[in-house]
Design an enzyme around this catalytic site. Structure first.
Site, PDB file in Angstrom:
ATOM      1  N   SER A  19      40.065  34.770  74.531  1.00 47.40           N
ATOM      2  CA  SER A  19      40.246  36.049  73.868  1.00 47.40           C
ATOM      3  C   SER A  19      38.978  36.840  74.092  1.00 47.40           C
ATOM      4  O   SER A  19      37.877  36.351  73.852  1.00 47.40           O
ATOM      5  CB  SER A  19      40.479  35.877  72.377  1.00 47.40           C
ATOM      6  OG  SER A  19      40.665  37.155  71.822  1.00 47.40           O
ATOM      7  N   LYS A  43      43.807  39.593  73.196  1.00 44.34           N
ATOM      8  CA  LYS A  43      42.553  40.116  72.646  1.00 44.34           C
ATOM      9  C   LYS A  43      42.624  39.978  71.129  1.00 44.34           C
ATOM     10  O   LYS A  43      43.702  40.049  70.534  1.00 44.34           O
ATOM     11  CB  LYS A  43      42.416  41.600  73.032  1.00 44.34           C
ATOM     12  CG  LYS A  43      41.269  42.354  72.347  1.00 44.34           C
ATOM     13  CD  LYS A  43      39.913  41.980  72.879  1.00 44.34           C
ATOM     14  CE  LYS A  43      38.767  42.690  72.129  1.00 44.34           C
ATOM     15  NZ  LYS A  43      37.451  42.083  72.376  1.00 44.34           N
ATOM     16  N   MET A  70      31.592  45.159  72.819  1.00 40.95           N
ATOM     17  CA  MET A  70      32.833  45.929  72.904  1.00 40.95           C
ATOM     18  C   MET A  70      33.204  46.528  71.548  1.00 40.95           C
ATOM     19  O   MET A  70      33.683  47.652  71.470  1.00 40.95           O
ATOM     20  CB  MET A  70      33.980  45.034  73.398  1.00 40.95           C
ATOM     21  CG  MET A  70      33.746  44.412  74.778  1.00 40.95           C
ATOM     22  SD  MET A  70      33.499  45.637  76.067  1.00 40.95           S
ATOM     23  CE  MET A  70      35.150  46.254  76.259  1.00 40.95           C
ATOM     24  N   LEU A  72      35.468  45.172  69.346  1.00 39.76           N
ATOM     25  CA  LEU A  72      36.860  44.896  68.991  1.00 39.76           C
ATOM     26  C   LEU A  72      37.856  45.999  69.364  1.00 39.76           C
ATOM     27  O   LEU A  72      38.722  46.349  68.550  1.00 39.76           O
ATOM     28  CB  LEU A  72      36.965  44.645  67.473  1.00 39.76           C
ATOM     29  CG  LEU A  72      37.053  43.206  67.003  1.00 39.76           C
ATOM     30  CD1 LEU A  72      36.990  43.145  65.462  1.00 39.76           C
ATOM     31  CD2 LEU A  72      38.328  42.532  67.481  1.00 39.76           C
ATOM     32  N   ASN A 130      39.637  34.557  64.774  1.00 37.68           N
ATOM     33  CA  ASN A 130      38.316  34.838  65.345  1.00 37.68           C
ATOM     34  C   ASN A 130      37.329  35.035  64.207  1.00 37.68           C
ATOM     35  O   ASN A 130      37.309  36.083  63.560  1.00 37.68           O
ATOM     36  CB  ASN A 130      38.370  36.077  66.243  1.00 37.68           C
ATOM     37  CG  ASN A 130      37.040  36.322  66.955  1.00 37.68           C
ATOM     38  OD1 ASN A 130      36.054  35.645  66.680  1.00 37.68           O
ATOM     39  ND2 ASN A 130      37.018  37.282  67.858  1.00 37.68           N
ATOM     40  N   CYS A 133      33.104  37.155  65.888  1.00 36.94           N
ATOM     41  CA  CYS A 133      32.796  38.339  66.700  1.00 36.94           C
ATOM     42  C   CYS A 133      31.332  38.734  66.498  1.00 36.94           C
ATOM     43  O   CYS A 133      30.892  38.926  65.373  1.00 36.94           O
ATOM     44  CB  CYS A 133      33.682  39.528  66.351  1.00 36.94           C
ATOM     45  SG  CYS A 133      33.166  40.962  67.328  1.00 36.94           S
ATOM     46  N   SER A 197      30.834  34.186  72.566  1.00 31.18           N
ATOM     47  CA  SER A 197      29.608  34.584  73.263  1.00 31.18           C
ATOM     48  C   SER A 197      28.411  34.384  72.325  1.00 31.18           C
ATOM     49  O   SER A 197      28.553  34.433  71.100  1.00 31.18           O
ATOM     50  CB  SER A 197      29.705  36.040  73.704  1.00 31.18           C
ATOM     51  OG  SER A 197      29.958  36.860  72.587  1.00 31.18           O
ATOM     52  N   GLY A 256      33.073  28.787  77.298  1.00 36.22           N
ATOM     53  CA  GLY A 256      31.663  29.076  77.558  1.00 36.22           C
ATOM     54  C   GLY A 256      31.215  28.502  78.880  1.00 36.22           C
ATOM     55  O   GLY A 256      31.147  27.280  79.044  1.00 36.22           O
TER      56      GLY A 256
HETATM   57  O1  RRO Z   1      35.170  42.897  71.006  1.00 42.95           O
HETATM   58  C1  RRO Z   1      34.038  42.377  70.962  1.00 42.95           C
HETATM   59  O2  RRO Z   1      32.996  43.017  70.829  1.00 42.95           O
HETATM   60  C2  RRO Z   1      33.899  40.917  71.051  1.00 42.95           C
HETATM   61  C3  RRO Z   1      34.579  40.033  70.243  1.00 42.95           C
HETATM   62 BR1  RRO Z   1      35.884  40.582  69.034  1.00 42.95          BR
HETATM   63  C4  RRO Z   1      34.286  38.651  70.305  1.00 42.95           C
HETATM   64  O3  RRO Z   1      34.830  37.794  69.583  1.00 42.95           O
HETATM   65  N1  RRO Z   1      33.332  38.249  71.190  1.00 42.95           N
HETATM   66  C5  RRO Z   1      32.699  39.113  71.993  1.00 42.95           C
HETATM   67  O4  RRO Z   1      31.831  38.684  72.777  1.00 42.95           O
HETATM   68  N2  RRO Z   1      32.967  40.454  71.901  1.00 42.95           N
END
Ligand code: RRO
Length: 318
Positions: A19, A43, A70, A72, A130, A133, A197, A256
């Site tokens: 995701s 996502k 990003m 979300l 999740n 994030c 991440s 990972g």
């Molecule tokens: O969308 C993001 O900023 C994001 C999410 Br939700 C996540 O779980 N992990 C990531 O690296 N970026």
């Protein structure tokens, strides 16, 4: 040779997208469905659609790795509820990733429950919560065992499909790791996906002397080959903990640093039942799933194994 059952669902190969990148629209999800991936992951969705953070918010290839903030971006859970029935014909497990957000007047626990129930109604085969994030709040839910406990208990109450949780690495705080692992056992989850991440990382472009991404002062989630070692340790620590303390099987999605058959094989040896691909898929496209599956299968043959299950968790102490 590559078939693995997770909570009764067959993944063949046990390789899906993570995701995150390139899985937020129907077109992208359908590309994954048509690829060699063994499952389809959405996502992370929220109660309402989100644009996400201002750009630039993604560095796709920083020495082979990625950095993102990003924030979300997603189409909102109702949009994904309408896509899932159209993905069922591909006969692959569909995992709906759900995330909370603070631009909705509803308690977080309730948000997860509403979305999970709707995803089950729509035909999702599994729910991934999740809790990790790195980019929407200072503190991810996954570092709060009480909040995690409440969310898991509530979601388990409202759905029958297998429920899992996606987590940050806990390498820096093994007491917290044990608390969270205990909460996961107590709530009888079907799986854990580890790791998201690595949060709060930063990179610099030497030519321009500027940061690579704009949101949050350039701090974001780091993925790719450089996080493999952190991911392997986390997978293995959960694998050992569940074997020692668990009374039921909790599957592990290793996430990972998978960017080659060898790195996928290391995840399986560490204890992963399946792997999810984020950065490498984003860089190379949906061909990576078949490419990795072929490489893993070749390796198993050369090493004399007849099924991937023979290597899951088989890493030796030295
Ligand atoms: O969308 C993001 O900023 C994001 C999410 Br939700 C996540 O779980 N992990 C990531 O690296 N970026």
């Amino acid at each position: 040779m590559l078939n693995v059952k997770i909570a009764g669902l067959e993944f063949n190969p046990p390789i899906t997208n993570a995701s995150g990148p390139e899985c937020d629209t129907f077109e992208l999800l359908e590309k994954i469905a048509k690829s060699g991936a063994g499952g389809i992951m959405t996502k992370s969705m929220t109660m309402v659609p989100r644009q996400g953070n201002p750009e630039p918010r993604l560095a796709k290839d920083v020495g082979g790795n990625s950095l993102n903030s990003m924030g979300l971006p997603n189409l909102g859970y109702k949009a994904y509820a309408s896509m899932i029935p159209k993905l069922k014909k591909y006969r692959k497990p569909i995992i709906a990733s759900v995330a909370s957000c603070d631009n909705v007047a509803m308690p977080i626990t309730e948000q997860f429950a509403v979305m999970a129930a709707e995803m089950e109604r729509a035909g999702a085969d599994m729910i991934e919560i999740n809790a990790s994030c790195p980019n929407v709040s200072k503190v991810p839910i996954g570092i709060d065992p009480k909040a995690v406990d409440e969310i898991l208990a509530k979601v388990k109450q409202v759905v029958k499909v297998p429920v899992g949780i996606k987590l940050n690495p806990y390498g820096h705080n093994l007491n917290l790791f044990e608390e969270i692992a205990g909460v996961i056992l107590k709530n009888r989850l079907a799986f854990v996906s580890t790791i998201n991440s690595i949060p709060n990382c930063m990179e610099i472009d030497l030519k321009t002397k500027s940061k690579l991404i704009r949101p949050n002062h350039g701090y974001g989630g780091f993925g790719g080959p450089a996080i493999l070692a952190a991911a392997l340790a986390e997978v293995n620590r959960f694998y050992n903990y569940f074997r020692e303390h668990g009374s039921h099987k909790i599957a592990i999605f290793g996430v990972g640093g998978v960017s080659s058959p060898e790195s996928a094989i290391k995840h399986f040896l560490a204890g992963a039942d399946a792997v999810q691909i984020g950065t490498y898929y984003m860089q190379k496209g949906p061909g990576v799933f078949a490419e990795l599956a072929r490489g893993v299968e070749n390796w198993l043959r050369i090493e004399g194994y007849s099924n991937i299950s023979e290597i899951i968790g088989a890493v030796k102490e030295i």
